[in-house]
Design an enzyme around this catalytic site. Structure first.
Site, mmCIF file in Angstrom:
data_model
loop_
_atom_site.group_PDB
_atom_site.id
_atom_site.type_symbol
_atom_site.label_atom_id
_atom_site.label_comp_id
_atom_site.label_asym_id
_atom_site.label_seq_id
_atom_site.Cartn_x
_atom_site.Cartn_y
_atom_site.Cartn_z
ATOM 1 C CE LYS A 23 -6.433 -29.399 0.705
ATOM 2 N NZ LYS A 23 -6.009 -28.638 1.825
ATOM 3 C CE LYS B 66 -8.620 -29.673 8.307
ATOM 4 N NZ LYS B 66 -9.746 -29.028 8.987
#
Ligand code: NDP
Length: 290
Positions: free
Chosen positions: A235, A166
């Protein structure tokens, strides 16, 4: 046999994901930090809003929070049912997944890192992609719960592998977003019609999700709808760059992109969508992409 499913974290993704569960499972429990959202979800979709301590008694427990740290703190505060499978859909940190899987194993609880892609529209339509790390047997037992929310449910390796895939996926999204902003600003500087350029590129080798979807719908439209917050993309690029460093690999493009997205996140207006990262480039080029 899955009797009960819980969903923890009813944010932009979780609220929509959890909405599908009552169609597939008899008992669907929901919990959210701001509890009024859980109550609203129950009213809207027929789920049951419960205390966190009750939610973690389900057979399958989904979580979708901003960061791995949020998930670890939450898991530390509860006693989870023995035999449960925790499916963490947060875009998290691979090391945290390994830590949590090891920690929960002696309590007979499986932890799968199962981040998703497909944006809020994919959550709404149950067409998400799940990239799952962890024990294969737990993956197979948990499969029906993920299949209720997604289209491609792919086991990608041991604990942490899902989070790794991811993070790299979102880094590639960021590279693309930034490079399309540079490319299209250049075209505009040369007087080219951007819609016509987009038509050509979307029928050519330079096309991507950014050119097909993000640019026309969010940037050129100047709408920048807030469905995936820019700090969350920052992030993710940070997690990806940590993976690069751990592997001791050179990665000039990824390193630069992480810095650009981090800078864009720090300088953007509060509550900006990830697509608003291009506004930082626009402030340098003095060209508005519209
Ligand atoms: P949101 O900010 O919309 O929602 C976050 C959710 O987590 C809210 O329910 C919030 O509760 C809850 N929360 C935040 N901090 C805590 C905490 N410390 N303890 C308990 N609950 C907490 O985020 P998204 O839904 O957009 O994203 C969730 C995850 O999914 C992120 O990791 C993101 O990177 C990833 N993701 C997002 C996508 C998107 O398009 N938005 C696509 C794919 C992945 P409260 O309501 O009380 O604030």
């Amino acid at each position: 046999m899955i009797q009960s499913v819980a969903f923890i974290g009813l944010g932009a993704m979780g609220y929509r994901m959890a909405a599908h569960l009552p169609k597939h499972f008899d008992t669907v429990l929901v919990w959210n930090r701001n509890f009024s959202k859980a109550k609203q979800h129950a009213t809207e979709y027929g789920t049951t809003a419960v205390e966190l301590s009750e939610a973690v008694q389900a057979d399958i427990i989904f979580s979708c929070l901003p960061t791995s740290q949020d998930v670890e703190t939450l898991i530390d505060s509860v006693e989870i049912k023995s035999g449960a499978i925790w499916i963490d859909c947060t875009s998290g940190v691979p090391e945290a997944a390994q830590r949590l899987a090891e920690k929960l194993k002696p309590q007979n609880i499986d932890f799968l890192d199962a981040p998703v892609s497909g944006q809020t529209i994919g959550a709404e339509n149950a067409t998400l992609t799940f990239m799952v790390g962890g024990d294969v047997n737990a993956f197979e037992r948990a499969y029906p719960a993920m299949a209720a929310l997604g289209k491609l449910i792919q086991h990608v390796g041991d604990s942490g592998a899902g989070f790794a895939v991811k993070a790299i996926n979102n880094m590639l999204l960021a590279v693309n977003l930034w490079s399309v902003a540079e490319g299209f600003s250049t075209l505009k500087a040369h007087g080219v019609n951007l819609d016509a350029a987009l038509n050509c590129i979307n029928a050519s080798s330079g096309k991507s999700l950014v050119t097909e979807n993000i640019f026309p719908q969010r940037v050129l439209s100047r709408e920048f709808p807030v469905t995936f917050a820019l700090p969350l993309l920052a992030k993710d690029t940070g997690i990806a760059l940590d993976l690069v460093h751990d592997a001791k690999l050179p990665a000039p493009i990824l390193s630069l992109t992480q810095s650009l997205i981090q800078a864009a996140s720090l300088t953007a207006e509060p509550n900006s969508d990830f697509s608003a990262a291009v506004k930082m480039y626009e402030s340098w080029s003095k060209i508005t992409l519209e």
